[in-house]
Design an enzyme around this catalytic site. Sequence first.
Site, PDB file in Angstrom:
ATOM      1  N   LYS A 280      67.349  20.674 -20.047  1.00 18.72           N
ATOM      2  CA  LYS A 280      68.010  19.734 -19.215  1.00 18.72           C
ATOM      3  C   LYS A 280      68.816  20.809 -18.279  1.00 18.72           C
ATOM      4  O   LYS A 280      69.954  21.550 -18.598  1.00 18.72           O
ATOM      5  CB  LYS A 280      69.188  18.965 -19.999  1.00 18.72           C
TER       6      LYS A 280
ATOM      7  N   GLU B  91      75.642  30.534 -25.375  1.00 22.84           N
ATOM      8  CA  GLU B  91      76.198  31.559 -24.740  1.00 22.84           C
ATOM      9  C   GLU B  91      77.448  30.834 -23.845  1.00 22.84           C
ATOM     10  O   GLU B  91      76.954  30.254 -22.766  1.00 22.84           O
ATOM     11  CB  GLU B  91      75.061  31.998 -23.653  1.00 22.84           C
TER      12      GLU B  91
ATOM     13  N   CYS C 255      79.368  33.825 -15.978  1.00 22.68           N
ATOM     14  CA  CYS C 255      80.028  33.825 -17.331  1.00 22.68           C
ATOM     15  C   CYS C 255      80.707  35.117 -17.534  1.00 22.68           C
ATOM     16  O   CYS C 255      81.740  35.256 -18.344  1.00 22.68           O
ATOM     17  CB  CYS C 255      79.346  33.231 -18.278  1.00 22.68           C
TER      18      CYS C 255
ATOM     19  N   GLU D 157      89.275  30.803 -18.271  1.00 21.53           N
ATOM     20  CA  GLU D 157      88.293  31.319 -17.376  1.00 21.53           C
ATOM     21  C   GLU D 157      88.281  30.613 -15.889  1.00 21.53           C
ATOM     22  O   GLU D 157      88.495  29.372 -16.159  1.00 21.53           O
ATOM     23  CB  GLU D 157      87.001  30.841 -18.124  1.00 21.53           C
TER      24      GLU D 157
END
Lengths: 279, 529
Positions: B222, B296, B330, B427
Amino acid sequence: MNEMGAPKTYKLYVGGNFVRSESGRVYPVESADGSTVRVAQASRKDLRDAVVKARGAQPGWAGSTAYLRGQILYRVAEMLDGRRDQFVAELENGGVDTYDAVSEVDDAVSAWIYWAGWTDKLAQVIGGVNPVAGPFLNVSTPEPTGVVGVIAPPSRPLAGLADLLAPVLCGGNTAVVLASEPAPFAPLTFAEVLATADVPPGVANVLVGRTAELAPWLADHHDVDAMEISGVDDPALAVDLTVRSADNLKRVARTDGARTPRTDGEFLEIKTVWHPARL
Amino acid sequence: MTDLEPTSPASSSFPTSPDAPDAPDRRSPMSPALPSASEFASYAPAPESRSIVRIADEYGLWIGGDWSAAEGGATFTSIEPATGEALSLIAEASPADVDRAVVAARNAYDTTWRDLAPAVRGRYLFRIARLIQERSRELAVLESIDGGKPIRESRDVDVPLAAAHFFHYAGWADKLEWAMGAGANPRPLGVAAQIIPWNFPLLMAAWKLAPALACGNTVVLKPAETTPLTALVLAEIIAEAELPPGVVNIVTGGGATGAALSAHRGVDKVAFTGSTEVGRAIRRATAATGAKVTLELGGKSAHVIFEDAPLDQAVEGVVQGIWFNQGHVCCAGSRLLLQESIADEFLAKLRRRMELLRIGDPLDKNTDIGAINSQEQLDRIVELCAAGVDEGAEMVQSSCPLPDRGWFFPPTILTGVDTSSRVATEEIFGPVLSVMTFRTPDEAIAKANATPYGLAAGVWTENGARILWMSERLRAGVVWANTYNQFDPTSPFGGMRESGFGREGGRHGLGAYLDLDTAADDLVAGVAR
C-alpha cells in the site's frame, strides 16, 4: 541440635541482594515432602526496583569485554555443576522425579556453557563490513537491546530459565526474570549461583510470584526494552503482553531458547556506522 | 549541495564528498557581504520536461495481475504539492478490496511463487531493476510531480537507489542459505503486507518489495495516500517483467486501507515505514494475528559537531542532514548539537549556507528545496515552529522567496532550543533544525540520547578515537561519522527503541522475510523443550 537443620527462606534476588518482598507478601508452595513453604511473592514495587537495578547494571555489563562475559557465564555453569545434588533436590522438591531432575541440571549446565561460548563470536557472525557503492567504510555490529523482561516457563524451572536467560545475558543485556511460579525453589537457589559466579549485581534479577499479575506490569514498564515470552503458556496472556509492549515498542521474542545466534539476535540491535574512506 | 557528485548510479550519494569545500569559501575571501538567495539564485529556470510522463485521469487497484476499480468505485485525488492542482483520481481500497488482494497474493504464493526455483525469482528481480533503470527519467519526473521533491534528488538518489535495491536482492534469491541464521533450507513467510510512506515513494517500495520477493514471499503493497503514482508505474514495470499475477498487488488508499491490510488474518508479515503512532497501532493489531512485524518509524536524530571537526565539511553535512528532501526524512539530522566553543562560528557559516539554498519548482534542476508534501504536513510544520518560538527559541529562516502557489516552507534554524521543548523532542518532518549546545563528550551523548527515538545520528570530529567512542554510545541504528544521509542497498538501515525494529538492506534485511524460527529448528539438534 544439629539434626534440626536450618531450612532456607526463599527470597527474591534483586540488585545482587536476597530480599523479601517489600510488600511482605509470601505465597504457599507445596513441597514434594508434603510441607508447605512460604516463598516471597514479588510485588509491582519489587518488579520496578528490579528494573532500576537492571538498568543501572546494563552499561557496565555491556561495556565489559566479551571475553569477560564469557568467563562469567562459564563460571555460572561451574557453580551450578558443583552444586548439582542440591539442585536435583530442589527440583525434586518442586515435583520433578529424580531422573528428570538430573537431566534438567545437565541441560541447564549445558545451556550456560553453550552461551558462554558465544559472547565473543556474535559480532563476527552477526555483524560485518558492508560493501557499499561509494568511498566509505561501512560496518555493522550488534549491540545489546538493553533491559529484557524474561518470563521463564513454569515447568523445567531450572533448565527452562537457563535456556532463556543465558542468551539474553550473553549479548550484554541485563534481565528481570519472572521464574517459575509453581516451582520456585530451584530458580531462587539458582540466584545464589549468580551471586557467586561474579555476575555483577543487577545484571540478572530473579523474581517469583503471580506471573499473570507481574508479567503485564513488566510489559508496561517503559524502561524495559524487550520481552522474552517463551515461558508464557497462556495464549491470551501472550497477546496481552505483546499489545502492552507496543507502548514503548519493546521487542517481543519467543525464541524457546533455540541454540542459534538468531536467538541472541532477538535481543541485539544492529548498529551500522559509516565513515568516509577517501582523503 | 551545488556540487552534487553521485559516486556511482548505484550508490547513495545524496551528496557530498566529505572533502567538498564549503560553498561560501570558494568565493573570493575579499568578496563583500554575500548576496541574498534571490540575487544568488538569479539563474535561468532549468525545468525538466514533463512530457516524458503520462498521468492517467484515473488509476485502479493492481490486484492479481489486473487493474480493477475499488468496491463501490471509491476514489481519492492525488494532488501536486508544488501547484496544489489535482493530478489524478486514485482508487480507494476498501477492506473487501484488501481482502481480494490478500487472496490473490495467497494464491500466487501457493501456486507459483513459493515453489519457483530461487534463481528464477532472482531473474524476475533483475528484470525489474533493469526496467527501473530504463524508465528512470520518467520515474524521477513523476516522483517530483507527485511528491514535491527536487528533481535532482529523485533523479540522483531515489530512482537509482530503487533500481540498486532490486539488483542487490535479485542476487540474494538463490543464496538465502547465507542469510543470517536461515539454516540449510530457508523458507519464506507467505504473504507480506507492506505499507510505505510518502517521503520516498518509489524507493520505499523497492526497499520493501525487493527483499520480500527475493525470499519467496508474495506481497500486498500500500503506497501512501499522497504519493501513489510511482508505485502504480512500478505495477506496470512488474507486469512488463512478467511476474506471475498476484505475486505483487498494489492497493491504494489512506489510513483505513492500511489498517485493514495490517490487521488482515491472511497476512503472515507486516512491514511498515511511517510514524511511531501508527507503528504502535500496527503492533497492537498484529499481536493477535501472529504476523511477523518490522517497523521503521520516526526519529529525532542528533547531529553532533565537535570543535575539532572540519567545520566547512560539517556545515555541508548538516545541510544534507536536515534539508535533504525538505527534511521529510525519518533519519533527518533534526537536532544539531554544537560544542559550545564553535557554536557561534558554526551557526554563522550555516546561516550563510542556508541563504544559498534555492526553494522552488521541484522540476527545476537548480532547486534545492522542493514542495512540502501536503497541506496537512505544512500545517504541522508551521504549528511546531510556532510552538518552538513560544517556548523561547529564536527562529531564523531563509529569505529565499517562496513560490506563490503550492505548499512551501523555508529552511529554518531554531536556536536557543530547550532540551525539553517540543521542537527538541517531537519529530517535525520538515526543513526545521533545532540547535542546542554541549561542552563535553559525555554531555553530547546525554543530550543526543535524550529522546525515545533511536534511528540515526551524526558525529563530526577529526579525532578517530572520539568517533569510535561516540559511535559506541549513540543509541541509534545508523551512525554517520563525518558524513550524513548516506544509503546503500548493502547497508542495514533501521532503528532502536521507539524508532522501530528490524533492519532493511543487505544480509540483515533478509531476516525480516524468512521463517527463521523454523529454519532455526532445522539447524539445531539441541533445541530446548
